[in-house]
Scaffold this motif. Structure first.
Motif, mmCIF file in Angstrom:
data_model
loop_
_atom_site.group_PDB
_atom_site.id
_atom_site.type_symbol
_atom_site.label_atom_id
_atom_site.label_comp_id
_atom_site.label_asym_id
_atom_site.label_seq_id
_atom_site.Cartn_x
_atom_site.Cartn_y
_atom_site.Cartn_z
ATOM 1 N N ALA A 258 0.829 -1.204 0.000
ATOM 2 C CA ALA A 258 0.000 0.000 0.000
ATOM 3 C C ALA A 258 0.861 1.251 0.000
ATOM 4 C CB ALA A 258 -0.931 -0.001 1.211
ATOM 5 N N ALA A 259 1.999 1.208 0.657
ATOM 6 C CA ALA A 259 2.853 2.385 0.740
ATOM 7 C C ALA A 259 3.588 2.650 -0.562
ATOM 8 C CB ALA A 259 3.865 2.216 1.869
ATOM 9 N N ALA A 260 4.003 1.631 -1.265
ATOM 10 C CA ALA A 260 4.794 1.822 -2.486
ATOM 11 C C ALA A 260 4.008 2.504 -3.597
ATOM 12 C CB ALA A 260 5.350 0.492 -2.964
ATOM 13 N N PRO A 261 2.800 2.065 -3.982
ATOM 14 C CA PRO A 261 2.077 2.758 -5.048
ATOM 15 C C PRO A 261 1.684 4.169 -4.649
ATOM 16 C CG PRO A 261 1.179 0.561 -4.747
ATOM 17 C CD PRO A 261 2.140 0.818 -3.630
ATOM 18 N N ALA A 262 1.379 4.396 -3.386
ATOM 19 C CA ALA A 262 0.990 5.737 -2.964
ATOM 20 C C ALA A 262 2.135 6.710 -3.189
ATOM 21 C CB ALA A 262 0.568 5.729 -1.498
ATOM 22 N N ALA A 263 3.354 6.269 -2.944
ATOM 23 C CA ALA A 263 4.494 7.149 -3.142
ATOM 24 C C ALA A 263 4.731 7.426 -4.616
ATOM 25 C CB ALA A 263 5.743 6.532 -2.517
ATOM 26 N N SER A 264 4.530 6.437 -5.475
ATOM 27 C CA SER A 264 4.794 6.641 -6.888
ATOM 28 C C SER A 264 3.682 7.403 -7.589
ATOM 29 C CB SER A 264 4.995 5.289 -7.584
ATOM 30 O OG SER A 264 3.803 4.526 -7.516
ATOM 31 N N ALA A 265 2.452 7.375 -7.047
ATOM 32 C CA ALA A 265 1.327 8.063 -7.674
ATOM 33 C C ALA A 265 1.005 9.343 -6.922
ATOM 34 C CB ALA A 265 0.107 7.148 -7.705
ATOM 35 N N ALA A 266 1.979 9.930 -6.266
ATOM 36 C CA ALA A 266 1.715 11.077 -5.417
ATOM 37 C C ALA A 266 2.414 12.335 -5.907
ATOM 38 C CB ALA A 266 2.173 10.744 -4.000
ATOM 39 N N PRO A 267 1.967 12.898 -7.021
ATOM 40 C CA PRO A 267 2.643 14.086 -7.520
ATOM 41 C C PRO A 267 2.346 15.339 -6.707
ATOM 42 C CG PRO A 267 0.811 13.520 -8.933
ATOM 43 C CD PRO A 267 0.929 12.440 -7.913
ATOM 44 N N HIS A 268 1.189 15.412 -6.046
ATOM 45 C CA HIS A 268 0.806 16.617 -5.321
ATOM 46 C C HIS A 268 0.295 16.249 -3.940
ATOM 47 C CE1 HIS A 268 0.896 18.008 -9.427
ATOM 48 N NE2 HIS A 268 0.856 19.231 -8.994
ATOM 49 N N HIS A 269 1.116 16.431 -2.935
ATOM 50 C CA HIS A 269 0.732 16.270 -1.540
ATOM 51 C C HIS A 269 0.139 14.896 -1.238
ATOM 52 C CE1 HIS A 269 1.630 20.470 -1.348
ATOM 53 N NE2 HIS A 269 0.649 20.784 -2.165
ATOM 54 N N GLY A 270 0.680 13.844 -1.784
ATOM 55 C CA GLY A 270 0.277 12.506 -1.423
ATOM 56 C C GLY A 270 -0.944 11.967 -2.132
ATOM 57 N N GLY A 271 -1.417 12.602 -3.176
ATOM 58 C CA GLY A 271 -2.596 12.106 -3.875
ATOM 59 C C GLY A 271 -2.486 12.324 -5.363
ATOM 60 N N PRO A 272 -3.461 11.805 -6.108
ATOM 61 C CA PRO A 272 -3.447 11.978 -7.559
ATOM 62 C C PRO A 272 -3.680 13.430 -7.966
ATOM 63 C CG PRO A 272 -5.190 10.458 -6.859
ATOM 64 C CD PRO A 272 -4.549 11.005 -5.636
ATOM 65 N N GLU A 273 -3.240 13.744 -9.159
ATOM 66 C CA GLU A 273 -3.422 15.090 -9.692
ATOM 67 C C GLU A 273 -4.888 15.381 -9.968
ATOM 68 O OE1 GLU A 273 -1.146 16.381 -13.047
ATOM 69 O OE2 GLU A 273 0.487 15.044 -12.529
ATOM 70 N N ALA A 274 -5.250 16.651 -9.861
ATOM 71 C CA ALA A 274 -6.584 17.091 -10.262
ATOM 72 C C ALA A 274 -6.646 17.097 -11.790
ATOM 73 C CB ALA A 274 -6.864 18.488 -9.718
ATOM 74 N N PHE A 275 -7.842 16.898 -12.325
ATOM 75 C CA PHE A 275 -8.012 16.943 -13.776
ATOM 76 C C PHE A 275 -9.379 17.518 -14.119
ATOM 77 C CE2 PHE A 275 -9.487 12.789 -12.406
ATOM 78 C CZ PHE A 275 -10.686 12.606 -13.092
ATOM 79 N N ASP A 276 -9.480 18.069 -15.306
ATOM 80 C CA ASP A 276 -10.734 18.623 -15.824
ATOM 81 C C ASP A 276 -10.618 18.573 -17.340
ATOM 82 O OD1 ASP A 276 -13.005 20.041 -16.537
ATOM 83 O OD2 ASP A 276 -12.617 21.719 -15.176
ATOM 84 N N GLU A 277 -11.380 17.681 -17.953
ATOM 85 C CA GLU A 277 -11.281 17.517 -19.395
ATOM 86 C C GLU A 277 -12.603 17.032 -19.973
ATOM 87 O OE1 GLU A 277 -8.183 14.469 -19.449
ATOM 88 O OE2 GLU A 277 -9.656 12.991 -20.091
ATOM 89 N N VAL A 278 -12.710 17.115 -21.279
ATOM 90 C CA VAL A 278 -13.852 16.540 -21.978
ATOM 91 C C VAL A 278 -13.362 15.250 -22.623
ATOM 92 C CG1 VAL A 278 -15.522 16.838 -23.826
ATOM 93 C CG2 VAL A 278 -14.926 18.772 -22.367
ATOM 94 N N TYR A 279 -14.015 14.153 -22.262
ATOM 95 C CA TYR A 279 -13.643 12.839 -22.774
ATOM 96 C C TYR A 279 -14.871 12.243 -23.453
ATOM 97 C CZ TYR A 279 -12.090 7.982 -22.871
ATOM 98 O OH TYR A 279 -11.748 6.716 -23.277
ATOM 99 N N ARG A 280 -14.758 12.013 -24.736
ATOM 100 C CA ARG A 280 -15.859 11.453 -25.535
ATOM 101 C C ARG A 280 -17.161 12.215 -25.336
ATOM 102 N NH1 ARG A 280 -15.126 5.519 -27.424
ATOM 103 N NH2 ARG A 280 -12.882 5.448 -27.464
ATOM 104 N N GLY A 281 -17.033 13.531 -25.304
ATOM 105 C CA GLY A 281 -18.204 14.394 -25.186
ATOM 106 C C GLY A 281 -18.727 14.582 -23.775
#
Length: 119
Positions: A25-48
């Motif tokens: 559990a600790a290893a993936p959290a560290a590798s997927a933690a670009p901003h303060h320990g969590g995933p990046e925010a996103f806002d996009e249009v995907y397939r409409g």
């Protein structure tokens, strides 16, 4: 040399499983933690469909996930698994690497249908 009892074997196996689980559990959290320990925010249009994701302050419904995903403004309930993968109520049996991937998988699964909020 003393014999290994069932109780001692089960205790050792439980301790080993707990240690391995916490390390995994600790290893993936560290590798997927670009901003303060969590995933990046996103806002996009995907397939409409507009998909958005951002850290949430409410802590989430499961295990204090703390990440909100929206499809066209409606919340898609997501949860992070112990191994660092993510699932949603739409694609519960198909874990993905990020909340963005969970939102995209839900859009594909919905096939144009609106996401109905959970009560």
């Amino acid at each position: 040399m003393p014999e290994l009892s069932r109780r001692r074997a089960l205790g050792a196996a439980a301790a080993l499983a707990a240690t391995a689980g916490s390390l995994a559990a600790a290893a993936p959290a560290a590798s997927a933690a670009p901003h303060h320990g969590g995933p990046e925010a996103f806002d996009e249009v995907y397939r409409g469909r507009r998909i958005q994701g951002r850290p949430s302050e409410g802590g989430g419904h499961h295990h204090g996930g703390g990440y909100a995903v929206l499809i066209d403004g409606v919340e898609l309930h997501v949860m992070q698994n112990a191994d660092g993968s993510w699932i949603s109520v739409i694609s519960h049996y198909d874990p993905v690497a990020t909340p963005r991937a969970a939102a995209r998988a839900a859009v594909l699964e919905l096939q144009g249908s609106p996401l109905v909020p959970l009560a």
